[in-house]
Enzyme design. Structure first.
Site, PDB file in Angstrom:
ATOM      1  N   ASP A 118      33.107   7.018 -55.776  1.00  0.00           N
ATOM      2  CA  ASP A 118      31.762   6.805 -56.317  1.00  0.00           C
ATOM      3  C   ASP A 118      30.950   5.856 -55.422  1.00  0.00           C
ATOM      4  O   ASP A 118      31.500   4.957 -54.803  1.00  0.00           O
ATOM      5  CB  ASP A 118      31.877   6.235 -57.740  1.00  0.00           C
ATOM      6  CG  ASP A 118      30.565   6.342 -58.498  1.00  0.00           C
ATOM      7  OD1 ASP A 118      29.727   7.192 -58.133  1.00  0.00           O
ATOM      8  OD2 ASP A 118      30.365   5.562 -59.451  1.00  0.00           O
ATOM      9  N   HIS A 146      26.255  11.119 -49.221  1.00  0.00           N
ATOM     10  CA  HIS A 146      27.316  12.113 -49.425  1.00  0.00           C
ATOM     11  C   HIS A 146      27.934  12.495 -48.081  1.00  0.00           C
ATOM     12  O   HIS A 146      29.148  12.618 -47.951  1.00  0.00           O
ATOM     13  CB  HIS A 146      26.774  13.358 -50.129  1.00  0.00           C
ATOM     14  CG  HIS A 146      26.350  13.100 -51.557  1.00  0.00           C
ATOM     15  ND1 HIS A 146      27.171  12.484 -52.469  1.00  0.00           N
ATOM     16  CD2 HIS A 146      25.193  13.367 -52.220  1.00  0.00           C
ATOM     17  CE1 HIS A 146      26.543  12.382 -53.633  1.00  0.00           C
ATOM     18  NE2 HIS A 146      25.337  12.907 -53.501  1.00  0.00           N
ATOM     19  N   LEU A 186      51.736  16.315 -47.511  1.00  0.00           N
ATOM     20  CA  LEU A 186      50.871  15.669 -48.511  1.00  0.00           C
ATOM     21  C   LEU A 186      50.154  16.755 -49.293  1.00  0.00           C
ATOM     22  O   LEU A 186      49.659  17.717 -48.709  1.00  0.00           O
ATOM     23  CB  LEU A 186      49.829  14.779 -47.802  1.00  0.00           C
ATOM     24  CG  LEU A 186      48.644  14.307 -48.653  1.00  0.00           C
ATOM     25  CD1 LEU A 186      49.094  13.312 -49.715  1.00  0.00           C
ATOM     26  CD2 LEU A 186      47.564  13.672 -47.781  1.00  0.00           C
TER      27      LEU A 186
HETATM   28  C1  IPE Z   1      32.245  10.385 -61.144  1.00  0.00           C
HETATM   29  O1  IPE Z   1      31.124   9.776 -60.602  1.00  0.00           O
HETATM   30  C2  IPE Z   1      32.416  11.732 -60.559  1.00  0.00           C
HETATM   31  C3  IPE Z   1      32.769  11.777 -59.146  1.00  0.00           C
HETATM   32  C4  IPE Z   1      32.994  10.766 -58.359  1.00  0.00           C
HETATM   33  C5  IPE Z   1      32.897  13.092 -58.607  1.00  0.00           C
HETATM   34  P1  IPE Z   1      29.708   9.814 -61.319  1.00  0.00           P
HETATM   35  O2  IPE Z   1      28.805   9.008 -60.495  1.00  0.00           O
HETATM   36  O3  IPE Z   1      29.299  11.203 -61.584  1.00  0.00           O
HETATM   37  O4  IPE Z   1      30.032   9.101 -62.700  1.00  0.00           O
HETATM   38  P2  IPE Z   1      29.021   8.515 -63.779  1.00  0.00           P
HETATM   39  O5  IPE Z   1      28.115   9.631 -64.172  1.00  0.00           O
HETATM   40  O6  IPE Z   1      28.280   7.402 -63.142  1.00  0.00           O
HETATM   41  O7  IPE Z   1      29.913   8.040 -64.873  1.00  0.00           O
HETATM   42  C1  IPE Z   2      29.927  10.042 -56.076  1.00  0.00           C
HETATM   43  O1  IPE Z   2      28.827   9.361 -55.628  1.00  0.00           O
HETATM   44  C2  IPE Z   2      29.957  11.445 -55.543  1.00  0.00           C
HETATM   45  C3  IPE Z   2      29.646  12.467 -56.536  1.00  0.00           C
HETATM   46  C4  IPE Z   2      29.516  12.289 -57.815  1.00  0.00           C
HETATM   47  C5  IPE Z   2      29.469  13.795 -56.021  1.00  0.00           C
HETATM   48  P1  IPE Z   2      27.485   9.323 -56.474  1.00  0.00           P
HETATM   49  O2  IPE Z   2      26.616  10.423 -55.995  1.00  0.00           O
HETATM   50  O3  IPE Z   2      27.761   9.293 -57.912  1.00  0.00           O
HETATM   51  O4  IPE Z   2      26.884   7.953 -55.994  1.00  0.00           O
HETATM   52  P2  IPE Z   2      26.081   6.918 -56.891  1.00  0.00           P
HETATM   53  O5  IPE Z   2      27.011   6.496 -57.987  1.00  0.00           O
HETATM   54  O6  IPE Z   2      24.883   7.632 -57.395  1.00  0.00           O
HETATM   55  O7  IPE Z   2      25.763   5.821 -55.944  1.00  0.00           O
HETATM   56 MG    MG Z   3      28.026   7.757 -59.253  1.00  0.00          MG
END
Ligand code: IPE
Ligand code: IPE
Ligand code: MG
Length: 224
Positions: free
Chosen positions: A12, A29, A122
């Site tokens: 995240d 990303h 792995l």
């Molecule tokens: C969780 O992250 C999902 C992934 C890392 C793929 P999110 O950024 O979507 O989670 P929330 O919505 O903040 O809980």
């Molecule tokens: C996690 O990073 C990746 C995915 C959920 C695809 P986020 O896109 O949720 O990044 P933040 O939390 O908005 O910074």
């Molecule tokens: Mg996020």
């Protein structure tokens, strides 16, 4: 020292990293892919057999279409460019979550799994369109359909992680302390590490520190 077979990661913080550094969530990303590669290497170096990466949740469909499209393009390119290399490194790729993407991406995911299915170094479980609640409900439905006795052993057979040991470690980067519908059953006894750093800033050293810390934790499992 605690044994370590399986690390699960909620990757995240990409969006925030991208906005802060390049004024674009999608740039975050893209940058996140480099961290994925670093962490795979370090996982192999530590002789860990399973790595589960949360890449797209069932809830992430609520994001803007443009961001979703970017994410899946990124995944497609990653697989096209790297699957040979992953295969050479004896990595097995398994998708957990429902493969209901474009025909092209579904096919690419299937061929990537097929190509690598014999590899033993792995196993990477890539959680895509994954949601733990859906997984649990599907498992209950299967039990009911097969009229099997409801117990832990039978239930686990219908999880997408069947035959995979539960993660000993869960890491969530991005300074947020929640599970976001990830592996609710499987994480019942995992050691959880919430990392302040955003995923693109997370590196091998941060990862090694967590592994080292984990190895010395007194894991009770209810005992004293
Ligand atoms: C969780 O992250 C999902 C992934 C890392 C793929 P999110 O950024 O979507 O989670 P929330 O919505 O903040 O809980
Ligand atoms: C996690 O990073 C990746 C995915 C959920 C695809 P986020 O896109 O949720 O990044 P933040 O939390 O908005 O910074
Ligand atoms: Mg996020």
């Amino acid at each position: 020292m605690n044994p370590l077979n399986h690390v699960a990661i909620i990757m995240d913080g990409n969006g925030r990293w991208g906005l802060k550094n390049k004024n674009s969530r999608n740039a975050g990303h893209r940058a996140g892919i480099n961290t994925v590669e670093k962490i795979i290497k370090e996982t192999i170096r530590n002789n860990i057999k399973f790595l589960t990466l949360y890449a797209f949740s069932t809830e992430n469909w609520k994001r803007p279409k443009k961001e979703i499209k970017f994410l899946f393009n990124l995944l497609e390119n990653f697989l096209k460019n790297k699957i040979e290399d992953l295969n050479k490194q004896k990595i097995k790729l398994k998708i957990i979550g429902k493969k209901n993407f474009s025909t092209k991406l579904n096919k690419l995911l299937k061929t990537s799994e097929k190509k690598t299915h014999k590899n033993k170094k792995l196993q990477i479980n890539l959680a895509l369109n994954y949601g733990s609640k859906t997984e649990l409900i599907n498992a209950f439905k299967e039990l009911k359909k097969k009229r099997e006795i409801i117990n832990e052993k039978n239930f686990k057979k219908y999880l997408q992680t069947k035959n995979i040991p539960d993660p000993e470690i869960l890491i969530r980067t991005g300074n947020t302390k929640r599970l976001s519908n990830f592996l609710l059953w499987q994480l019942a006894y995992s050691e959880i590490f919430f990392e302040k750093k955003l995923w693109p800033d997370f590196n091998e050293k941060d990862y090694s520190k967590i592994i080292k810390k984990y190895k010395n934790i007194k894991r009770n499992f209810g005992k004293i």
